[in-house]
Design a protein around this motif. Structure first.
Motif, PDB file in Angstrom:
ATOM      1  N   THR A 128       0.816  -1.213   0.000  1.00  0.00           N
ATOM      2  CA  THR A 128       0.000   0.000   0.000  1.00  0.00           C
ATOM      3  C   THR A 128       0.853   1.267   0.000  1.00  0.00           C
ATOM      4  O   THR A 128       0.326   2.369   0.188  1.00  0.00           O
ATOM      5  CB  THR A 128      -0.941   0.020   1.221  1.00  0.00           C
ATOM      6  OG1 THR A 128      -0.168  -0.067   2.429  1.00  0.00           O
ATOM      7  CG2 THR A 128      -1.923  -1.132   1.169  1.00  0.00           C
ATOM      8  N   CYS A 129       2.154   1.134  -0.232  1.00  0.00           N
ATOM      9  CA  CYS A 129       3.082   2.268  -0.227  1.00  0.00           C
ATOM     10  C   CYS A 129       3.229   2.831  -1.638  1.00  0.00           C
ATOM     11  O   CYS A 129       3.708   2.129  -2.541  1.00  0.00           O
ATOM     12  CB  CYS A 129       4.439   1.806   0.313  1.00  0.00           C
ATOM     13  SG  CYS A 129       5.832   2.873  -0.084  1.00  0.00           S
ATOM     14  N   PRO A 130       2.836   4.082  -1.882  1.00  0.00           N
ATOM     15  CA  PRO A 130       2.945   4.659  -3.230  1.00  0.00           C
ATOM     16  C   PRO A 130       4.374   4.715  -3.757  1.00  0.00           C
ATOM     17  O   PRO A 130       4.599   4.554  -4.959  1.00  0.00           O
ATOM     18  CB  PRO A 130       2.361   6.064  -3.062  1.00  0.00           C
ATOM     19  CG  PRO A 130       1.459   5.972  -1.877  1.00  0.00           C
ATOM     20  CD  PRO A 130       2.131   5.005  -0.954  1.00  0.00           C
ATOM     21  N   HIS A 131       5.343   4.942  -2.880  1.00  0.00           N
ATOM     22  CA  HIS A 131       6.738   4.992  -3.328  1.00  0.00           C
ATOM     23  C   HIS A 131       7.212   3.617  -3.796  1.00  0.00           C
ATOM     24  O   HIS A 131       7.994   3.514  -4.752  1.00  0.00           O
ATOM     25  CB  HIS A 131       7.629   5.509  -2.200  1.00  0.00           C
ATOM     26  CG  HIS A 131       7.266   6.879  -1.727  1.00  0.00           C
ATOM     27  ND1 HIS A 131       7.368   7.989  -2.536  1.00  0.00           N
ATOM     28  CD2 HIS A 131       6.781   7.322  -0.533  1.00  0.00           C
ATOM     29  CE1 HIS A 131       6.967   9.062  -1.862  1.00  0.00           C
ATOM     30  NE2 HIS A 131       6.606   8.672  -0.650  1.00  0.00           N
ATOM     31  N   CYS A 132       6.714   2.577  -3.149  1.00  0.00           N
ATOM     32  CA  CYS A 132       7.047   1.210  -3.578  1.00  0.00           C
ATOM     33  C   CYS A 132       6.434   0.928  -4.952  1.00  0.00           C
ATOM     34  O   CYS A 132       7.071   0.333  -5.814  1.00  0.00           O
ATOM     35  CB  CYS A 132       6.531   0.200  -2.557  1.00  0.00           C
ATOM     36  SG  CYS A 132       7.179   0.437  -0.886  1.00  0.00           S
TER      37      CYS A 132
ATOM     38  N   TYR B 193      -6.535   0.194  -4.151  1.00  0.00           N
ATOM     39  CA  TYR B 193      -6.341   0.734  -2.809  1.00  0.00           C
ATOM     40  C   TYR B 193      -6.491   2.253  -2.728  1.00  0.00           C
ATOM     41  O   TYR B 193      -7.385   2.776  -2.071  1.00  0.00           O
ATOM     42  CB  TYR B 193      -4.971   0.322  -2.265  1.00  0.00           C
ATOM     43  CG  TYR B 193      -4.653   0.903  -0.910  1.00  0.00           C
ATOM     44  CD1 TYR B 193      -5.368   0.490   0.210  1.00  0.00           C
ATOM     45  CD2 TYR B 193      -3.664   1.868  -0.754  1.00  0.00           C
ATOM     46  CE1 TYR B 193      -5.102   1.030   1.468  1.00  0.00           C
ATOM     47  CE2 TYR B 193      -3.381   2.408   0.495  1.00  0.00           C
ATOM     48  CZ  TYR B 193      -4.102   1.984   1.598  1.00  0.00           C
ATOM     49  OH  TYR B 193      -3.840   2.529   2.831  1.00  0.00           O
ATOM     50  N   LEU B 194      -5.638   3.004  -3.415  1.00  0.00           N
ATOM     51  CA  LEU B 194      -5.584   4.454  -3.217  1.00  0.00           C
ATOM     52  C   LEU B 194      -6.902   5.145  -3.561  1.00  0.00           C
ATOM     53  O   LEU B 194      -7.271   6.136  -2.928  1.00  0.00           O
ATOM     54  CB  LEU B 194      -4.442   5.056  -4.040  1.00  0.00           C
ATOM     55  CG  LEU B 194      -3.027   4.673  -3.600  1.00  0.00           C
ATOM     56  CD1 LEU B 194      -2.001   5.315  -4.519  1.00  0.00           C
ATOM     57  CD2 LEU B 194      -2.764   5.057  -2.152  1.00  0.00           C
ATOM     58  N   ASP B 195      -7.601   4.638  -4.585  1.00  0.00           N
ATOM     59  CA  ASP B 195      -8.871   5.261  -4.973  1.00  0.00           C
ATOM     60  C   ASP B 195      -9.963   5.088  -3.918  1.00  0.00           C
ATOM     61  O   ASP B 195     -11.010   5.738  -3.998  1.00  0.00           O
ATOM     62  CB  ASP B 195      -9.365   4.687  -6.299  1.00  0.00           C
ATOM     63  CG  ASP B 195      -8.562   5.196  -7.492  1.00  0.00           C
ATOM     64  OD1 ASP B 195      -7.813   6.169  -7.318  1.00  0.00           O
ATOM     65  OD2 ASP B 195      -8.684   4.609  -8.579  1.00  0.00           O
ATOM     66  N   HIS B 196      -9.724   4.215  -2.930  1.00  0.00           N
ATOM     67  CA  HIS B 196     -10.760   3.905  -1.937  1.00  0.00           C
ATOM     68  C   HIS B 196     -10.435   4.457  -0.557  1.00  0.00           C
ATOM     69  O   HIS B 196     -11.188   4.204   0.394  1.00  0.00           O
ATOM     70  CB  HIS B 196     -10.959   2.394  -1.847  1.00  0.00           C
ATOM     71  CG  HIS B 196     -11.409   1.768  -3.119  1.00  0.00           C
ATOM     72  ND1 HIS B 196     -12.730   1.759  -3.520  1.00  0.00           N
ATOM     73  CD2 HIS B 196     -10.714   1.146  -4.110  1.00  0.00           C
ATOM     74  CE1 HIS B 196     -12.828   1.154  -4.699  1.00  0.00           C
ATOM     75  NE2 HIS B 196     -11.621   0.771  -5.069  1.00  0.00           N
ATOM     76  N   VAL B 197      -9.314   5.172  -0.414  1.00  0.00           N
ATOM     77  CA  VAL B 197      -8.951   5.704   0.896  1.00  0.00           C
ATOM     78  C   VAL B 197      -8.854   7.219   0.825  1.00  0.00           C
ATOM     79  O   VAL B 197      -8.719   7.807  -0.251  1.00  0.00           O
ATOM     80  CB  VAL B 197      -7.609   5.114   1.404  1.00  0.00           C
ATOM     81  CG1 VAL B 197      -7.738   3.610   1.602  1.00  0.00           C
ATOM     82  CG2 VAL B 197      -6.472   5.446   0.454  1.00  0.00           C
TER      83      VAL B 197
ATOM     84  N   ASN C  41      -5.017   7.948   4.218  1.00  0.00           N
ATOM     85  CA  ASN C  41      -5.074   6.496   4.033  1.00  0.00           C
ATOM     86  C   ASN C  41      -6.049   5.843   5.017  1.00  0.00           C
ATOM     87  O   ASN C  41      -5.756   4.811   5.623  1.00  0.00           O
ATOM     88  CB  ASN C  41      -3.676   5.866   4.170  1.00  0.00           C
ATOM     89  CG  ASN C  41      -2.843   6.100   2.932  1.00  0.00           C
ATOM     90  OD1 ASN C  41      -3.294   6.719   1.977  1.00  0.00           O
ATOM     91  ND2 ASN C  41      -1.629   5.605   2.935  1.00  0.00           N
ATOM     92  N   GLU C  42      -7.200   6.463   5.161  1.00  0.00           N
ATOM     93  CA  GLU C  42      -8.226   5.940   6.041  1.00  0.00           C
ATOM     94  C   GLU C  42      -9.469   5.596   5.232  1.00  0.00           C
ATOM     95  O   GLU C  42      -9.807   6.265   4.254  1.00  0.00           O
ATOM     96  CB  GLU C  42      -8.585   6.964   7.128  1.00  0.00           C
ATOM     97  CG  GLU C  42      -7.424   7.283   8.067  1.00  0.00           C
ATOM     98  CD  GLU C  42      -7.794   8.340   9.085  1.00  0.00           C
ATOM     99  OE1 GLU C  42      -8.887   8.929   8.948  1.00  0.00           O
ATOM    100  OE2 GLU C  42      -6.991   8.584  10.002  1.00  0.00           O
ATOM    101  N   THR C  43     -10.157   4.562   5.655  1.00  0.00           N
ATOM    102  CA  THR C  43     -11.398   4.181   4.999  1.00  0.00           C
ATOM    103  C   THR C  43     -12.365   3.640   6.041  1.00  0.00           C
ATOM    104  O   THR C  43     -11.946   2.984   6.998  1.00  0.00           O
ATOM    105  CB  THR C  43     -11.168   3.124   3.913  1.00  0.00           C
ATOM    106  OG1 THR C  43     -12.427   2.768   3.336  1.00  0.00           O
ATOM    107  CG2 THR C  43     -10.516   1.866   4.472  1.00  0.00           C
TER     108      THR C  43
ATOM    109  N   PRO D 258     -15.044  -2.653  -0.474  1.00  0.00           N
ATOM    110  CA  PRO D 258     -14.606  -2.435  -1.858  1.00  0.00           C
ATOM    111  C   PRO D 258     -13.131  -2.769  -2.075  1.00  0.00           C
ATOM    112  O   PRO D 258     -12.764  -3.275  -3.142  1.00  0.00           O
ATOM    113  CB  PRO D 258     -14.872  -0.934  -2.075  1.00  0.00           C
ATOM    114  CG  PRO D 258     -15.891  -0.565  -1.061  1.00  0.00           C
ATOM    115  CD  PRO D 258     -15.588  -1.417   0.128  1.00  0.00           C
ATOM    116  N   ILE D 259     -12.306  -2.497  -1.085  1.00  0.00           N
ATOM    117  CA  ILE D 259     -10.876  -2.797  -1.227  1.00  0.00           C
ATOM    118  C   ILE D 259     -10.656  -4.302  -1.256  1.00  0.00           C
ATOM    119  O   ILE D 259      -9.891  -4.820  -2.072  1.00  0.00           O
ATOM    120  CB  ILE D 259     -10.071  -2.144  -0.090  1.00  0.00           C
ATOM    121  CG1 ILE D 259     -10.243  -0.622  -0.142  1.00  0.00           C
ATOM    122  CG2 ILE D 259      -8.595  -2.525  -0.182  1.00  0.00           C
ATOM    123  CD1 ILE D 259      -9.534   0.118   0.972  1.00  0.00           C
ATOM    124  N   ILE D 260     -11.347  -5.017  -0.379  1.00  0.00           N
ATOM    125  CA  ILE D 260     -11.206  -6.479  -0.356  1.00  0.00           C
ATOM    126  C   ILE D 260     -11.672  -7.068  -1.680  1.00  0.00           C
ATOM    127  O   ILE D 260     -11.031  -7.970  -2.239  1.00  0.00           O
ATOM    128  CB  ILE D 260     -12.001  -7.075   0.823  1.00  0.00           C
ATOM    129  CG1 ILE D 260     -11.381  -6.625   2.148  1.00  0.00           C
ATOM    130  CG2 ILE D 260     -12.025  -8.595   0.734  1.00  0.00           C
ATOM    131  CD1 ILE D 260     -12.204  -6.979   3.366  1.00  0.00           C
TER     132      ILE D 260
END
Length: 217
Positions: A56-60, A124-128, A132-134, A139-141
């Motif tokens: 879930t790390c954008p830099h990764c 992931y990112l579109d749903h938080v 980074n909270e949801t 939807p992510i699962i």
């Protein structure tokens, strides 16, 4: 991304997953999971690259989209370097997606790690939110499981893996042991024959370090 985690906190991330389902009472090694370090490339390659990454790390994700293809083509595919991903668990979604990747076994694991990182925005990112909270994990699962299905995993297999407490504890234990031993404080962090390189480094910068290691430096 930086992280602070204890074994208790990391185990707590998986409580929801552990309640989903369970596999039959076989030994963990008999369930077809990818366990421990999975080597990508020639195990006898002279250079070892270990990446500590969160799915879930954008830099990764940035490294895997922009730099990894060149590093793989020039060094891993040619037998000069081998590559190992060690997951870091910032949150439950990073843990659950890694469980699905390991659910695919040693053959499918590298592909799923790549898919989760390359498609990170969509699942992931579109749903938080900004932090980074949801409030709704469903939807992510579902998006995670869509990626798993693309790799050939069934819903039953993924639900069973996500509910496997023994797998959860093995993964968290490996994470805690390895990250503490290597003093990992942020992701992505790379160890290239033991030399630490941090951040989403360009392919050229990583290639310079690899070439130096190949030359005995």
């Amino acid at each position: 991304m930086t992280y602070r985690s204890t074994r208790r906190e990391a185990l707590a991330l998986g409580l929801g997953a552990a309640a989903l389902a369970g596999l039959p009472a076989f030994a963990l090694e008999e369930k077809g999971y990818a366990l421990g370090d999975v080597v990508i490339g020639d195990p006898d390659a002279p250079v070892t690259i270990i990446e500590y990454a969160s799915l879930t790390c954008p830099h990764c994700a940035s490294f895997h989209v922009n730099a990894w293809p060149q590093i793989k083509a020039e060094y891993v595919d040619t037998g000069k370097a081998k590559f190992i991903v060690r997951e870091v668990y910032f949150d439950q979604f990073g843990l659950w997606s890694a469980m699905i990747a390991r659910c695919a076994g040693t053959e499918g694991y590298p592909m799923l790690i790549g898919m989760f990182l390359e498609r990170q925005r969509g699942w992931y990112l579109d749903h938080v939110g900004a932090f980074n909270e949801t409030k709704n994990a469903a939807p992510i699962i579902e998006e995670m499981m869509k990626i798993g299905r693309l790799a050939g995993l069934s819903n039953d297999r993924m639900n069973a893996c996500l509910g496997d407490q023994e797998l959860l504890e093995r993964m968290v234990g490996d994470f805690q042991t390895n990250s503490a031993a290597d003093e990992i404080r942020s992701t992505p962090t790379f160890l290239i024959n033991g030399e630490v390189v941090s951040g989403s480094v360009p392919a050229g910068q990583m290639a310079e370090v690899i070439e130096r290691k190949l030359a005995g430096g």
